[in-house]
Write a protein that holds these residues in place. Structure first.
Motif, PDB file in Angstrom:
ATOM      1  N   ASP A   7       0.839  -1.202   0.000  1.00 32.67           N
ATOM      2  CA  ASP A   7       0.000   0.000   0.000  1.00 32.67           C
ATOM      3  C   ASP A   7       0.874   1.251   0.000  1.00 32.67           C
ATOM      4  N   GLY A   8       1.942   1.214   0.785  1.00 36.12           N
ATOM      5  CA  GLY A   8       2.860   2.350   0.810  1.00 36.12           C
ATOM      6  C   GLY A   8       3.550   2.567  -0.523  1.00 36.12           C
ATOM      7  N   LEU A   9       3.900   1.468  -1.201  1.00 37.39           N
ATOM      8  CA  LEU A   9       4.493   1.586  -2.539  1.00 37.39           C
ATOM      9  C   LEU A   9       3.511   2.240  -3.508  1.00 37.39           C
ATOM     10  N   ALA A  10       2.252   1.813  -3.450  1.00 32.58           N
ATOM     11  CA  ALA A  10       1.239   2.398  -4.338  1.00 32.58           C
ATOM     12  C   ALA A  10       1.093   3.891  -4.070  1.00 32.58           C
ATOM     13  N   GLU A  11       1.063   4.277  -2.802  1.00 28.24           N
ATOM     14  CA  GLU A  11       0.966   5.691  -2.457  1.00 28.24           C
ATOM     15  C   GLU A  11       2.180   6.461  -2.965  1.00 28.24           C
ATOM     16  N   THR A  12       3.349   5.837  -2.861  1.00 21.67           N
ATOM     17  CA  THR A  12       4.577   6.491  -3.315  1.00 21.67           C
ATOM     18  C   THR A  12       4.541   6.743  -4.815  1.00 21.67           C
ATOM     19  N   VAL A  13       4.078   5.769  -5.576  1.00 24.05           N
ATOM     20  CA  VAL A  13       3.995   5.923  -7.031  1.00 24.05           C
ATOM     21  C   VAL A  13       3.000   7.018  -7.396  1.00 24.05           C
ATOM     22  N   VAL A  14       1.851   7.034  -6.731  1.00 20.46           N
ATOM     23  CA  VAL A  14       0.847   8.063  -7.021  1.00 20.46           C
ATOM     24  C   VAL A  14       1.389   9.451  -6.682  1.00 20.46           C
TER      25      VAL A  14
ATOM     26  N   GLY B 139       2.516  -6.978 -14.236  1.00 18.84           N
ATOM     27  CA  GLY B 139       1.631  -7.570 -13.263  1.00 18.84           C
ATOM     28  C   GLY B 139       0.964  -8.849 -13.717  1.00 18.84           C
ATOM     29  N   GLY B 140       1.170  -9.232 -14.942  1.00 18.83           N
ATOM     30  CA  GLY B 140       0.544 -10.439 -15.463  1.00 18.83           C
ATOM     31  C   GLY B 140       1.506 -11.608 -15.464  1.00 18.83           C
ATOM     32  N   SER B 141       1.134 -12.643 -16.204  1.00 18.54           N
ATOM     33  CA  SER B 141       1.974 -13.835 -16.196  1.00 18.54           C
ATOM     34  C   SER B 141       2.179 -14.420 -17.587  1.00 18.54           C
ATOM     35  N   MET B 142       1.813 -13.677 -18.627  1.00 20.35           N
ATOM     36  CA  MET B 142       1.937 -14.226 -19.966  1.00 20.35           C
ATOM     37  C   MET B 142       3.396 -14.263 -20.405  1.00 20.35           C
ATOM     38  N   ASP B 143       3.823 -15.377 -20.937  1.00 17.84           N
ATOM     39  CA  ASP B 143       5.172 -15.550 -21.455  1.00 17.84           C
ATOM     40  C   ASP B 143       5.154 -15.108 -22.918  1.00 17.84           C
ATOM     41  N   VAL B 144       5.668 -13.903 -23.175  1.00 19.37           N
ATOM     42  CA  VAL B 144       5.620 -13.327 -24.516  1.00 19.37           C
ATOM     43  C   VAL B 144       6.386 -14.184 -25.512  1.00 19.37           C
ATOM     44  N   ASP B 145       7.561 -14.688 -25.111  1.00 21.00           N
ATOM     45  CA  ASP B 145       8.353 -15.515 -26.019  1.00 21.00           C
ATOM     46  C   ASP B 145       7.593 -16.787 -26.394  1.00 21.00           C
ATOM     47  N   ALA B 146       6.883 -17.358 -25.415  1.00 21.87           N
ATOM     48  CA  ALA B 146       6.115 -18.571 -25.691  1.00 21.87           C
ATOM     49  C   ALA B 146       4.985 -18.296 -26.672  1.00 21.87           C
ATOM     50  N   VAL B 147       4.342 -17.136 -26.515  1.00 23.19           N
ATOM     51  CA  VAL B 147       3.257 -16.773 -27.434  1.00 23.19           C
ATOM     52  C   VAL B 147       3.791 -16.609 -28.849  1.00 23.19           C
ATOM     53  N   GLU B 148       4.925 -15.926 -28.967  1.00 22.85           N
ATOM     54  CA  GLU B 148       5.507 -15.719 -30.295  1.00 22.85           C
ATOM     55  C   GLU B 148       5.890 -17.052 -30.931  1.00 22.85           C
ATOM     56  N   ALA B 149       6.356 -18.000 -30.125  1.00 26.97           N
ATOM     57  CA  ALA B 149       6.727 -19.310 -30.653  1.00 26.97           C
ATOM     58  C   ALA B 149       5.504 -20.082 -31.148  1.00 26.97           C
ATOM     59  N   GLN B 150       4.335 -19.749 -30.614  1.00 27.78           N
ATOM     60  CA  GLN B 150       3.111 -20.453 -30.988  1.00 27.78           C
ATOM     61  C   GLN B 150       2.405 -19.829 -32.194  1.00 27.78           C
ATOM     62  N   LEU B 151       2.897 -18.689 -32.660  1.00 26.86           N
ATOM     63  CA  LEU B 151       2.213 -17.995 -33.755  1.00 26.86           C
ATOM     64  C   LEU B 151       2.001 -18.866 -34.994  1.00 26.86           C
ATOM     65  N   PRO B 152       3.000 -19.639 -35.448  1.00 26.14           N
ATOM     66  CA  PRO B 152       2.740 -20.472 -36.633  1.00 26.14           C
ATOM     67  C   PRO B 152       1.595 -21.453 -36.422  1.00 26.14           C
TER      68      PRO B 152
ATOM     69  N   ALA C 240       4.801  -1.034 -11.424  1.00 24.60           N
ATOM     70  CA  ALA C 240       3.746  -0.214 -10.817  1.00 24.60           C
ATOM     71  C   ALA C 240       2.351  -0.462 -11.406  1.00 24.60           C
ATOM     72  N   PRO C 241       2.194  -0.647 -12.731  1.00 25.12           N
ATOM     73  CA  PRO C 241       0.838  -0.901 -13.238  1.00 25.12           C
ATOM     74  C   PRO C 241       0.165  -2.101 -12.586  1.00 25.12           C
ATOM     75  N   GLY C 242       0.894  -3.201 -12.483  1.00 22.86           N
ATOM     76  CA  GLY C 242       0.322  -4.379 -11.852  1.00 22.86           C
ATOM     77  C   GLY C 242      -0.009  -4.141 -10.387  1.00 22.86           C
ATOM     78  N   LEU C 243       0.832  -3.380  -9.696  1.00 23.51           N
ATOM     79  CA  LEU C 243       0.589  -3.077  -8.288  1.00 23.51           C
ATOM     80  C   LEU C 243      -0.664  -2.226  -8.128  1.00 23.51           C
ATOM     81  N   LEU C 244      -0.764  -1.132  -8.894  1.00 20.12           N
ATOM     82  CA  LEU C 244      -1.909  -0.243  -8.767  1.00 20.12           C
ATOM     83  C   LEU C 244      -3.207  -0.943  -9.139  1.00 20.12           C
ATOM     84  N   ALA C 245      -3.143  -1.824 -10.136  1.00 22.46           N
ATOM     85  CA  ALA C 245      -4.359  -2.502 -10.591  1.00 22.46           C
ATOM     86  C   ALA C 245      -4.822  -3.577  -9.626  1.00 22.46           C
ATOM     87  N   SER C 246      -3.956  -3.980  -8.687  1.00 20.28           N
ATOM     88  CA  SER C 246      -4.292  -5.109  -7.822  1.00 20.28           C
ATOM     89  C   SER C 246      -4.562  -4.722  -6.376  1.00 20.28           C
ATOM     90  N   ARG C 247      -4.321  -3.478  -5.983  1.00 16.07           N
ATOM     91  CA  ARG C 247      -4.497  -3.120  -4.579  1.00 16.07           C
ATOM     92  C   ARG C 247      -5.974  -3.042  -4.223  1.00 16.07           C
TER      93      ARG C 247
END
Length: 224
Positions: free
Chosen positions: A54-61, A161-174, A101-108
């Motif tokens: 919570d203190g981190l979120a306040e600091t960012v704001v 703040g998410g968990s998507m593996d971008v490299d894995a997604v790109e490997a799956q494009l074909p 910070a985006p993931g933190l602010l979106a989850s508090r």
């Protein structure tokens, strides 16, 4: 003489640690080690991990507020569109400095009080420019987290703040091409340039500014 421990000093060290190693590295024990104190001494200033977050979120704001104030003092009072755009881009610079910070602010669960004042200033800008409170309300819905400098993505990498593996997604494009031809073609065509700062899978600087400008244009049309 060592600087005495304070809430501000603990939060500054927490921000530095999150910037260097990500939010997952931030624990009370690790923060205490970086500060050179016992972990229990931090609890006198921050009540546990949730209080720390919570203190981190306040600091960012607060940092966003300072960045916006600096941007607004850099020149003469412009029109409403320029003021809001300048505000959103100043917030964006803070997010790029702290990609966790985006993931933190979106989850508090608790909204930092400074957020209310921040959005109040946006409403004041719109109403001062002649918009009704109804349009200002709808504009806040349209802006969403863009006003704070980031896009709330359904899928995003861990840095946002998410968990998507971008490299894995790109490997799956074909393999995706046959089942999802249009989505796959768009994703392949829209690979971000190396010089385009990103906070997420679809939250690059170019996309951010495009969306902000599109919304500002739409709000102007809504005036009629």
């Amino acid at each position: 003489m060592r600087e005495p421990l304070s809430r501000d000093r603990a939060l500054a060290a927490a921000v530095a640690l999150a910037d260097a190693e990500g939010l997952r590295a931030l624990t009370m024990r690790r923060l205490a080690a970086d500060l050179g104190v016992e972990a229990m001494s931090i609890y006198h200033h921050l009540p546990g991990k949730q209080g720390l977050l919570d203190g981190l979120a306040e600091t960012v704001v607060d940092e966003i507020g300072a960045a916006v104030a600096a941007a607004e003092s850099s020149g003469p009072d412009p029109d409403w569109r320029t003021r809001l755009r300048r505000r959103f881009l100043a917030a964006r610079e803070v997010m790029l400095r702290h990609p966790w910070a985006p993931g933190l602010l979106a989850s508090r669960p608790t909204i930092p009080f400074g957020v209310y004042g921040y959005y109040d200033a946006i409403v004041a800008t719109l109403v001062g420019a002649g918009f009704s409170h109804r349009i200002a309300h709808r504009a806040l819905h349209a802006f969403g987290s863009l006003a704070l400098g980031f896009a709330q993505e359904v899928f995003s990498p861990a840095s946002a703040g998410g968990s998507m593996d971008v490299d894995a997604v790109e490997a799956q494009l074909p393999a995706m091409a046959e089942a999802l031809p249009h989505l796959t073609a768009m994703m392949a065509a829209e690979a971000h340039a190396a010089a385009d700062p990103t906070l997420g899978w679809c939250d690059s600087q170019v996309e951010f500014e495009f969306t902000v400008d599109l919304l500002l244009d739409g709000i102007e049309r809504a005036r009629g």
